[in-house]
Design a protein around this motif. Structure first.
Motif, PDB file in Angstrom:
ATOM      1  N   ARG A  52      -6.443 -32.813 -22.166  1.00  0.00           N
ATOM      2  CA  ARG A  52      -5.595 -31.766 -21.613  1.00  0.00           C
ATOM      3  C   ARG A  52      -4.818 -32.374 -20.459  1.00  0.00           C
ATOM      4  N   GLY A  53      -3.574 -31.937 -20.309  1.00  0.00           N
ATOM      5  CA  GLY A  53      -2.751 -32.402 -19.211  1.00  0.00           C
ATOM      6  C   GLY A  53      -2.132 -31.228 -18.482  1.00  0.00           C
ATOM      7  N   GLU A  54      -1.625 -31.494 -17.296  1.00  0.00           N
ATOM      8  CA  GLU A  54      -0.958 -30.458 -16.503  1.00  0.00           C
ATOM      9  C   GLU A  54       0.505 -30.859 -16.336  1.00  0.00           C
ATOM     10  N   LEU A  55       1.393 -29.912 -16.605  1.00  0.00           N
ATOM     11  CA  LEU A  55       2.823 -30.183 -16.602  1.00  0.00           C
ATOM     12  C   LEU A  55       3.467 -29.592 -15.352  1.00  0.00           C
ATOM     13  N   ILE A  64       6.858 -33.839 -15.147  1.00  0.00           N
ATOM     14  CA  ILE A  64       5.767 -34.786 -14.915  1.00  0.00           C
ATOM     15  C   ILE A  64       4.524 -34.289 -15.633  1.00  0.00           C
ATOM     16  N   LEU A  65       3.942 -35.122 -16.485  1.00  0.00           N
ATOM     17  CA  LEU A  65       2.691 -34.808 -17.156  1.00  0.00           C
ATOM     18  C   LEU A  65       1.571 -35.576 -16.467  1.00  0.00           C
ATOM     19  N   ARG A  66       0.552 -34.836 -16.023  1.00  0.00           N
ATOM     20  CA  ARG A  66      -0.585 -35.449 -15.324  1.00  0.00           C
ATOM     21  C   ARG A  66      -1.842 -35.255 -16.158  1.00  0.00           C
ATOM     22  N   ILE A  67      -2.451 -36.376 -16.566  1.00  0.00           N
ATOM     23  CA  ILE A  67      -3.656 -36.344 -17.387  1.00  0.00           C
ATOM     24  C   ILE A  67      -4.803 -36.949 -16.582  1.00  0.00           C
ATOM     25  N   PHE A  96       1.532 -39.521 -15.819  1.00  0.00           N
ATOM     26  CA  PHE A  96       0.537 -40.126 -14.936  1.00  0.00           C
ATOM     27  C   PHE A  96      -0.843 -39.895 -15.531  1.00  0.00           C
ATOM     28  N   VAL A  97      -1.591 -40.987 -15.772  1.00  0.00           N
ATOM     29  CA  VAL A  97      -2.926 -40.924 -16.357  1.00  0.00           C
ATOM     30  C   VAL A  97      -3.932 -41.473 -15.354  1.00  0.00           C
ATOM     31  N   SER A  98      -5.009 -40.725 -15.127  1.00  0.00           N
ATOM     32  CA  SER A  98      -6.114 -41.194 -14.295  1.00  0.00           C
ATOM     33  C   SER A  98      -7.382 -41.069 -15.125  1.00  0.00           C
ATOM     34  N   SER A  99      -7.805 -42.178 -15.720  1.00  0.00           N
ATOM     35  CA  SER A  99      -8.925 -42.163 -16.660  1.00  0.00           C
ATOM     36  C   SER A  99     -10.258 -42.275 -15.943  1.00  0.00           C
ATOM     37  N   LEU A 100     -11.212 -41.419 -16.336  1.00  0.00           N
ATOM     38  CA  LEU A 100     -12.559 -41.436 -15.772  1.00  0.00           C
ATOM     39  C   LEU A 100     -13.567 -42.110 -16.703  1.00  0.00           C
ATOM     40  N   SER A 101     -13.088 -42.684 -17.798  1.00  0.00           N
ATOM     41  CA  SER A 101     -14.001 -43.424 -18.664  1.00  0.00           C
ATOM     42  C   SER A 101     -14.220 -44.818 -18.082  1.00  0.00           C
ATOM     43  N   LEU A 102     -15.393 -45.399 -18.362  1.00  0.00           N
ATOM     44  CA  LEU A 102     -15.726 -46.693 -17.783  1.00  0.00           C
ATOM     45  C   LEU A 102     -14.792 -47.779 -18.320  1.00  0.00           C
TER      46      LEU A 102
END
Length: 321
Positions: A52-55, A64-67, A96-102
């Motif tokens: 899910r992302g926030e627009l 701007i799409l923030r994931i 903009f992607v900020s991944s929380l996976s290792l």
């Protein structure tokens, strides 16, 4: 890649191996304003990755799409590359992607081949500390001493199974007290916290002093045998009497008793600024540091990223990691 409805998204997400709190139904309700959420999946009939992302729309930049993180079943290079490459074709000015996976080298190569690069201004440190709650490591002496201090002060611990609005208000008040001391730029709203805790995967914990006053609180997200530390609220009393250590020690016991194997401390910020104190506090648990896949950005042109950099680093004066 498909854009899907919210209801289908939260059915699909049940099939994923890793579902960070940012992809949960509770967080979606907590973060969404004016129906700005959008939901993606690589293949709705045979999904391996979804998010899910926030627009948002910003002057001079556009859409701007923030994931924040993604839910993944199979983090192979081709999966990551194809999924994010398709998202870039939709037409957003900046993603903009900020991944929380290792951290995974397949992930990095895949997202780079999709057209993403590391941002000029990294707003979050890509490091965290994990604790194995089942085979728990020995904590540092400072941790044990503070837990003992709280026990001597007759502190008590409680899992709040059905949080009330009053309890959410107390949590928000303690957080505000802590925010002033730590010079945080945000506070929490009791109604938002109450709504967040309606998702059963989010748990509220409290510690009381000898007179029964709540002095420390913690919100933790639990899913698929893993837990994430979301918010902590510590009063002045809790810092003087070890309650901030005591509550986490008890939470780790609770997770172990419920066969939740991994506790993610929710980022650390080692360095020469005040965030290093948070790192030292979390490190004293005895857990081990790991790296997330972290932040990535896709921009139609360099001016969009420069405009975002100006907004974050200069106008908002946000910390750069």
């Amino acid at each position: 890649m498909e854009i899907i409805k919210k209801q289908l998204f939260f059915e699909i997400i049940k099939q994923m191996d890793t579902v960070p709190f940012t992809q949960s139904k509770g967080w979606d309700k907590y973060m969404s304003t004016n129906d700005n959420s959008v939901y993606f999946v690589d293949n709705s009939t045979n999904p391996t990755i979804c998010c899910r992302g926030e627009l948002y729309k910003k002057p001079l930049i556009g859409s701007i799409l923030r994931i924040q993180g993604e839910a993944i079943k199979n983090p192979e290079l081709e999966t990551i590359r194809n999924f994010y490459a398709e998202i870039t074709k939709i037409g957003y000015s900046l993603i903009f992607v900020s991944s929380l996976s290792l951290y995974n080298i397949e992930y990095e190569i895949g997202i780079r081949q999709a057209g993403f690069i590391r941002p000029l201004h990294q707003t979050t440190c890509p490091l965290t500390i994990l604790v194995n709650t089942i085979d728990r490591p020995l904590p540092h002496r400072s941790w044990k001493n503070n837990v003992k201090k709280a026990i001597n002060a007759k502190c008590s611990f409680e899992v709040i199974t059905k949080p009330t609005m009053d309890e959410c208000e107390i949590f928000a008040q303690i957080f505000s007290e802590m925010a002033k001391i730590k010079h945080l730029t945000y506070t929490l709203d009791k109604k938002d916290i109450y709504n967040l805790l309606h998702d059963p995967n989010f748990k509220l914990f409290f510690v009381y002093n000898e007179t029964g006053t709540i002095v420390s609180g913690r919100i933790v997200y639990i899913e698929n045998k893993q837990a994430w530390d979301i918010y902590g609220a510590n009063s002045s009393y809790s810092r003087k009497n070890g309650a901030s250590y005591f509550i986490l020690d008890k939470i780790l016991d609770y997770l172990s008793e419920n066969n939740i194997k991994i506790f993610d401390f929710g980022r650390i910020g080692p360095g020469i600024n005040s965030s290093n104190l948070v790192y030292l506090f979390k490190q004293s648990s005895g857990g081990y540091p790991v790296q997330y896949n972290g932040e990535w950005i896709f921009s139609k042109n360099k001016y969009n990223e420069l405009a975002l950099l100006t907004y974050r680093y200069i106008l908002k004066n946000s910390i750069r990691y």
